[in-house]
Design an enzyme around this catalytic site. Sequence first.
Site, mmCIF file in Angstrom:
data_model
loop_
_atom_site.group_PDB
_atom_site.id
_atom_site.type_symbol
_atom_site.label_atom_id
_atom_site.label_comp_id
_atom_site.label_asym_id
_atom_site.label_seq_id
_atom_site.Cartn_x
_atom_site.Cartn_y
_atom_site.Cartn_z
ATOM 1 N N HIS A 308 0.674 -1.173 -0.060
ATOM 2 C CA HIS A 308 0.094 0.092 -0.006
ATOM 3 C C HIS A 308 0.796 1.145 0.008
ATOM 4 O O HIS A 308 2.028 1.253 0.620
ATOM 5 C CB HIS A 308 -0.945 0.109 1.083
ATOM 6 N N ASP A 366 -8.046 -5.408 0.181
ATOM 7 C CA ASP A 366 -8.345 -6.010 -0.709
ATOM 8 C C ASP A 366 -7.801 -7.717 -0.620
ATOM 9 O O ASP A 366 -8.444 -8.488 -1.471
ATOM 10 C CB ASP A 366 -8.118 -5.703 -2.065
#
Length: 434
Positions: A308, A366
């Site tokens: 991320h 996710d």
Amino acid sequence: MKKDTTTITDNNTGRQLELLLRRGTSGPAVVDIGHLYHELGYFTYDPGFTSTASCRSGITYIDGEQGILHYRGYPIEQLAEKSNFLEVTYLLLYGELPNPQQLDAFTATIRHHTMINKSLERFYDGFYHDAHPMAIMMGVVGSLSAFYHDSTDIRNPQHRELAAHRMIAKMPTIAAASYKHSIGESFVYPNNNLSYCGNFLNMMFSVPSEPYIIDPVAEKAMDVLFILHADHEQNASTSTVRLAGSSGANPFACIASGIAALWGPAHGGANEAVLHMLEEIGKVDNIPAFLARAKDKKDPFRLMGFGHRVYKNYDPRAQIVRRMCHEVLDSREQHKDPLFELAVRLEEIALSDDYFIEHKLYPNVDFYSGIIYKALGIPTQMFTVMFAIARTVGWVAQWMEMIAEPQQRIGRPRQLYDGPGRRDYREMNDREQA
Ligand code: CMC
């Protein structure tokens, strides 16, 4: 009093410039470089915005090093455990948790707007049955601009609020209709006696010919996932919505642009990509080969659902989703879902691998969300649509915040030009032959 500034020195000219430091309630201070070009004649260069605050915002706070996420100051863990999606929606839009009357009134307002115009339904027929639902979403949401002229005057706060309510209310209806179109079934109208997520499940899975009973575990799991996905400060899709909105574009067009940006696999498309990746890996024995590919700089393969831009620690949303995965799968006696077992092993192996440790690559939201959606019967192609339904709230809240700013201006980044210098047009006969 000492001024809160930082000074930069131009080594070319020796000139010094004092730049104002702006401090928020949390997070690092930002250097206000608004006068840099005027004073020194320089732009700043930060492709990918790794060190650039593009706006001021009071909605969502992330501390990526600590793995912290707050909506309007409230920790995501508390909201996921105690709140519900419509309450969080109210919080994100209006800044405070609603009292019971406010929540009732808000829920009634959202329910009031769940239907879509009959003519809009005909748009779906223009899409081939195998169209990706995200493609349908972009088209249909953008086309809302052509239907609701009473809510597109962005300078009018009532129009803005009405557009916000409409989008939040209609998104599940539009999304479920995309799915029904893809499987050749009739659309199911919204049922305003149901909860936000219950209504969505009903529109997705009920058929006119027989009763459909909403599974409370599925309804709750979806509600929590929607809370987790509702906002995430200035991510790619939200920044796209803000940039589109900064030109004065109408809100429906702006949200359609957000849907487009969300679709990419580096962003919201990752949940779909994770499932495809797990299917491709197939079994635990194959994990080392895929990890080796993820580490190989010559191979474009990346471990989807890992890494991320902001979190250099476990994504707090992923912690919650991982726990929920166990609950949902246990409730359906699917705890032996081989993809979930594979995902857990993949996570374990990756988190003990030097490359992933050094690069601070952790599972993101996710990584596990697709496994839950799969257990709830949501088809893989709809995963990113689910993200879009929830993120609409964040897009709308951020758009409203931006438009309400008294100093709001068009967003207009500059560039470092490195193309050809000035040259004269050459007639066709003067150009070199291939
Ligand atoms: N697998 C293998 N290596 C990775 C991964 C990954 N998933 N993610 C980053 N890296 C490596 C990358 O190769 C680079 O290595 P080096 O410094 O040696 O060249 C380093 O880590 C930094 O990567 P980056 O691409 O510069 O980082 P970024 O901040 O630009 O990208 C990201 C962030 C999320 C796009 C990226 O981590 C990624 O592609 N992850 C997979 C896709 C994914 O799961 N996306 C969902 C994000 S969370 C939900 C959302 O916000 O929508």
